[in-house]
Design an enzyme around this catalytic site. Structure first.
Site, PDB file in Angstrom:
ATOM      1  N   ASN A  43      -4.603  -9.655 -46.449  1.00  0.00           N
ATOM      2  CA  ASN A  43      -5.531 -10.479 -47.202  1.00  0.00           C
ATOM      3  C   ASN A  43      -6.807 -10.662 -46.399  1.00  0.00           C
ATOM      4  O   ASN A  43      -7.593  -9.602 -46.036  1.00  0.00           O
ATOM      5  CB  ASN A  43      -4.914 -12.198 -47.477  1.00  0.00           C
ATOM      6  CG  ASN A  43      -6.210 -12.938 -48.240  1.00  0.00           C
ATOM      7  OD1 ASN A  43      -6.638 -12.290 -49.216  1.00  0.00           O
ATOM      8  ND2 ASN A  43      -6.261 -14.049 -47.956  1.00  0.00           N
ATOM      9  N   ASP A  50     -11.801 -20.748 -47.072  1.00  0.00           N
ATOM     10  CA  ASP A  50     -11.361 -19.450 -47.440  1.00  0.00           C
ATOM     11  C   ASP A  50     -12.275 -18.550 -46.171  1.00  0.00           C
ATOM     12  O   ASP A  50     -11.984 -19.035 -44.994  1.00  0.00           O
ATOM     13  CB  ASP A  50     -12.151 -18.835 -48.694  1.00  0.00           C
ATOM     14  CG  ASP A  50     -11.533 -17.756 -49.509  1.00  0.00           C
ATOM     15  OD1 ASP A  50     -11.184 -16.924 -48.862  1.00  0.00           O
ATOM     16  OD2 ASP A  50     -11.298 -17.923 -50.769  1.00  0.00           O
TER      17      ASP A  50
END
Length: 302
Positions: free
Chosen positions: A104, A205
């Site tokens: 990720n 995020d």
């Protein structure tokens, strides 16, 4: 109030990992499920694209213009070719504890070591099987350095490189941690809670650190950029025209432009009040950022 400029007409599915490449005066970023790496020339507005061999989650450059990247099955060396082609070599592959996982968020520390984390792609299931890894040319893949993560995110380093940040953006976590960081060995220690995002709008995020040492995080689901001081105090918020900003990065000649990628929801009903979701944006927040370290530079000791 910082003016928000939309830079892309194409709308990307999951825009991530913006990286300003100083030698080209260009911004690169990825669209994860599309397996794409994009390049924007801000002077002309031209956007080019290359297709990787797998989902491309995070990228960093080396001094020769090659890319080190976290993909689905491992850490890869990529070389962008003509006509949108990509040559790839898998450098390392951690043992994934479950199917349907990928890398990720990732980037280089200030000394040029590449860090990236894994996650299970079923985010609502919240499987705590993600882990954080370090990769160097000298020692290869090291880790997991951290494990038990659901949706690894938010990697960043302080201006001197002696503090590392990491977050878990899963709705069942929403936490940002800080670590002391040994710049000689690339070892984090003294993990502690930096920001509990359950107390703020959105989920933490992708992130960036500015020249003042403040931590900017994309508040996913809340449509904001949040800036926290090194003490973990929220001192600024900027509203964005999309609900799911995904990662931010400083760039431009003076590193005074903040670029922001975003995510486009799959359901048309979720686009009614955010038609630009999935676009790339830029703003000038009145703060300077820092250049991203290249892989292997300045000295790869660990």
């Amino acid at each position: 109030m910082a003016a928000i400029e939309r830079l892309s007409d194409p709308l990307f599915t999951v825009g991530e990992s913006p990286v300003w490449r100083t030698s080209e005066s260009a911004l690169y970023w990825v669209d994860i499920p599309a397996k794409k790496i994009h390049r924007l020339d801000p002077a002309s507005g031209r956007i080019d694209a290359w297709t990787g061999p797998e989902q491309v989650a995070c990228i960093a450059f080396d001094a020769e213009g090659g890319i080190i990247a976290g993909l689905e099955t491992g850490i890869f060396a990529l070389r962008l070719g003509n006509g949108g082609t990509v040559s790839s070599t898998r450098l390392a592959a951690p043992a994934m504890p479950m199917p349907n996982m990928r890398f990720n968020d990732g980037r280089c520390d200030r000394q040029g070591r590449f860090w990236a984390g894994t996650m299970h792609q079923d985010i609502p299931a919240a499987h705590p099987v993600g882990a954080l890894y370090r990769y160097s040319a000298l020692h290869g893949l090291t880790g997991p350095v951290e494990n038990g993560l659901m949706t690894q995110n938010g990697l960043a380093w302080s201006p001197k490189g002696d503090r590392m940040y990491l977050s878990d953006s899963n709705p069942k976590a929403q936490l940002v941690w800080a670590f002391d960081y040994d710049t000689d060995t690339g070892t984090p220690s003294n993990k502690r809670l930096f920001v509990d995002m359950n107390l703020h709008p959105g989920r933490p995020d992708g992130a960036a650190v500015d020249a003042d040492g403040c931590y900017w995080t994309c508040a996913n689901d809340a449509g904001q950029l949040l800036r926290f001081t090194p003490e973990g105090k929220l001192d600024r918020s900027i509203a964005l025209p999309v609900k799911k900003p995904s990662m931010c990065a400083f760039g431009g000649v003076n590193f005074d432009t903040l670029y922001v990628t975003s995510i486009r929801p799959a359901k048309e009903a979720d686009l009614v009040d955010q038609p630009a979701a999935g676009a790339l944006f830029a703003l000038r927040p009145g703060i300077q950022g820092l250049p991203e370290a290249e892989f292997g530079a300045p000295k790869h000791n660990a």
